[in-house]
Design an enzyme around this catalytic site. Structure first.
Site, PDB file in Angstrom:
ATOM      1  CE  LYS A 130      -4.034  -2.183   2.196  1.00 32.70           C
ATOM      2  NZ  LYS A 130      -5.094  -2.033   3.230  1.00 32.70           N
ATOM      3  CE1 TYR A 164      -9.485  -3.487   0.182  1.00 34.28           C
ATOM      4  CE2 TYR A 164      -8.514  -1.563  -0.851  1.00 34.28           C
ATOM      5  CZ  TYR A 164      -8.390  -2.689  -0.062  1.00 34.28           C
ATOM      6  OH  TYR A 164      -7.174  -3.016   0.489  1.00 34.28           O
ATOM      7  CG  PHE A 190     -13.771   1.210   6.680  1.00 35.28           C
ATOM      8  CD1 PHE A 190     -13.244   0.640   5.520  1.00 35.28           C
ATOM      9  CD2 PHE A 190     -14.460   0.383   7.563  1.00 35.28           C
ATOM     10  CE1 PHE A 190     -13.394  -0.715   5.248  1.00 35.28           C
ATOM     11  CE2 PHE A 190     -14.609  -0.983   7.294  1.00 35.28           C
ATOM     12  CZ  PHE A 190     -14.081  -1.526   6.126  1.00 35.28           C
ATOM     13  NE  ARG A 195      -6.417 -12.138   5.358  1.00 36.76           N
ATOM     14  CZ  ARG A 195      -7.182 -11.033   5.294  1.00 36.76           C
ATOM     15  NH1 ARG A 195      -7.132 -10.242   4.228  1.00 36.76           N
ATOM     16  NH2 ARG A 195      -7.972 -10.706   6.273  1.00 36.76           N
ATOM     17  CB  THR A 240      -7.353  -5.469   9.747  1.00 36.65           C
ATOM     18  OG1 THR A 240      -7.809  -6.685   9.162  1.00 36.65           O
ATOM     19  CG2 THR A 240      -7.712  -4.293   8.868  1.00 36.65           C
ATOM     20  NE  ARG A 242      -2.538  -5.346   7.164  1.00 36.99           N
ATOM     21  CZ  ARG A 242      -3.649  -5.937   6.740  1.00 36.99           C
ATOM     22  NH1 ARG A 242      -4.154  -6.967   7.403  1.00 36.99           N
ATOM     23  NH2 ARG A 242      -4.262  -5.503   5.653  1.00 36.99           N
ATOM     24  CG  ASN A 300      -3.860  -1.927   6.741  1.00 34.96           C
ATOM     25  OD1 ASN A 300      -3.710  -1.631   5.557  1.00 34.96           O
ATOM     26  ND2 ASN A 300      -4.883  -2.630   7.174  1.00 34.96           N
ATOM     27  CG  HIS A 321      -5.371  -6.271  -0.382  1.00 31.20           C
ATOM     28  ND1 HIS A 321      -6.587  -6.379   0.223  1.00 31.20           N
ATOM     29  CD2 HIS A 321      -5.370  -7.164  -1.412  1.00 31.20           C
ATOM     30  CE1 HIS A 321      -7.305  -7.298  -0.433  1.00 31.20           C
ATOM     31  NE2 HIS A 321      -6.594  -7.774  -1.423  1.00 31.20           N
ATOM     32  CD  GLU A 356      -8.856  -9.320  -3.638  1.00 29.08           C
ATOM     33  OE1 GLU A 356      -7.710  -9.667  -3.266  1.00 29.08           O
ATOM     34  OE2 GLU A 356      -9.747  -8.988  -2.842  1.00 29.08           O
TER      35      GLU A 356
HETATM   36  P1  RTP Z   1      -7.186  -5.772   3.162  1.00 27.08           P
HETATM   37  O1  RTP Z   1      -8.484  -6.129   2.462  1.00 27.08           O
HETATM   38  O2  RTP Z   1      -6.694  -4.399   2.810  1.00 27.08           O
HETATM   39  O3  RTP Z   1      -6.142  -6.856   2.968  1.00 27.08           O
HETATM   40  O4  RTP Z   1      -7.411  -5.752   4.732  1.00 27.08           O
HETATM   41  P2  RTP Z   1      -8.202  -6.799   5.614  1.00 27.08           P
HETATM   42  O5  RTP Z   1      -8.726  -7.909   4.754  1.00 27.08           O
HETATM   43  O6  RTP Z   1      -7.301  -7.159   6.752  1.00 27.08           O
HETATM   44  O7  RTP Z   1      -9.393  -5.914   6.149  1.00 27.08           O
HETATM   45  P3  RTP Z   1     -10.814  -5.604   5.463  1.00 27.08           P
HETATM   46  O8  RTP Z   1     -11.868  -5.887   6.458  1.00 27.08           O
HETATM   47  O9  RTP Z   1     -10.920  -6.254   4.103  1.00 27.08           O
HETATM   48  O10 RTP Z   1     -10.753  -4.028   5.276  1.00 27.08           O
HETATM   49  C1  RTP Z   1     -10.102  -3.432   4.166  1.00 27.08           C
HETATM   50  C2  RTP Z   1      -9.291  -2.242   4.639  1.00 27.08           C
HETATM   51  O11 RTP Z   1     -10.174  -1.243   5.120  1.00 27.08           O
HETATM   52  C3  RTP Z   1      -9.611  -0.584   6.230  1.00 27.08           C
HETATM   53  N1  RTP Z   1     -10.472  -0.726   7.400  1.00 27.08           N
HETATM   54  N2  RTP Z   1     -10.712   0.262   8.199  1.00 27.08           N
HETATM   55  N3  RTP Z   1     -11.703   1.861  10.331  1.00 27.08           N
HETATM   56  C4  RTP Z   1     -12.031   0.566  10.253  1.00 27.08           C
HETATM   57  O12 RTP Z   1     -12.742   0.034  11.076  1.00 27.08           O
HETATM   58  C5  RTP Z   1     -11.522  -0.206   9.157  1.00 27.08           C
HETATM   59  N4  RTP Z   1     -11.789  -1.469   8.945  1.00 27.08           N
HETATM   60  C6  RTP Z   1     -11.114  -1.809   7.812  1.00 27.08           C
HETATM   61  C7  RTP Z   1      -8.274  -1.221   6.521  1.00 27.08           C
HETATM   62  O13 RTP Z   1      -7.252  -0.410   5.952  1.00 27.08           O
HETATM   63  C8  RTP Z   1      -8.361  -2.555   5.814  1.00 27.08           C
HETATM   64  O14 RTP Z   1      -7.090  -2.996   5.401  1.00 27.08           O
HETATM   65 MG    MG Z   2      -9.840  -7.590   3.016  1.00 28.15          MG
END
Ligand code: RTP
Ligand code: MG
Length: 142
Positions: free
Chosen positions: A11, A51, A59, A87, A93, A104, A114, A117, A128
């Site tokens: 990122k 996304y 968010f 992962r 996250t 991370r 963070n 992805h 993806e």
């Molecule tokens: P990613 O898709 O980026 O790999 O991250 P992830 O699976 O660990 O988390 P995901 O739930 O898919 O969320 C995508 C990205 O959105 C941001 N986020 N912000 N403020 C919040 O509560 C919140 N929750 C998620 C994070 O940057 C996350 O990587």
């Molecule tokens: Mg995700």
């Protein structure tokens, strides 16, 4: 264990910190090989489409704004159990909850910035990977 492919993005925060090499090294040391890679700056449309599953989340706007704030490195990683392995190497996250030694924990500064992805399931990995790469751009190993 099954050979899998997963989509990884380094990122904008990690690119800005010049952590591309360190992060790719974590993948390679963790048993994942890079089979496709591109540095690019996402357009708003590309980030929103990527996304799309989060479109209704509070968010979403911040996420799209952040992902378009600077260049990223998109890559396809291949290896045994690659989706879960990636992962695991990434960590939680929220970097405050990420296990010690994960990408991370070491490179992310907030839940938004963070560092990486990674696809979260075989179906999302398939979508993806082909969101960014044609089959001809993925380089078979061996
Ligand atoms: P990613 O898709 O980026 O790999 O991250 P992830 O699976 O660990 O988390 P995901 O739930 O898919 O969320 C995508 C990205 O959105 C941001 N986020 N912000 N403020 C919040 O509560 C919140 N929750 C998620 C994070 O940057 C996350 O990587
Ligand atoms: Mg995700």
């Amino acid at each position: 264990m099954a050979q899998e492919r997963t989509l990884s993005i380094i990122k904008p925060d990690a690119v800005a910190k010049d952590a591309i090499g360190d992060i790719i090294s974590r993948f390679e040391k963790g048993g994942l090989s890079v089979v496709a890679a591109r540095m690019m700056r996402l357009t708003r449309e590309q980030a929103e489409g990527f996304y799309a599953e989060h479109r209704e989340r509070p968010f979403f706007n911040d996420l799209v704004g952040f992902m378009t704030s600077g260049p990223v490195v998109v890559q396809v990683l291949e290896g045994d159990n690659a989706i879960a392995k990636n992962r695991e190497l990434m960590g939680a996250t929220n970097p405050k909850e990420a296990a010690a030694g994960t990408i991370r924990a070491d490179f992310a500064s907030s839940i938004d910035a963070n560092a990486v992805h990674g696809s979260d399931a075989p179906e999302s990995a398939e979508r993806e990977i082909h969101y960014f790469f044609g089959d001809a751009e993925i380089c078979a190993r061996g």
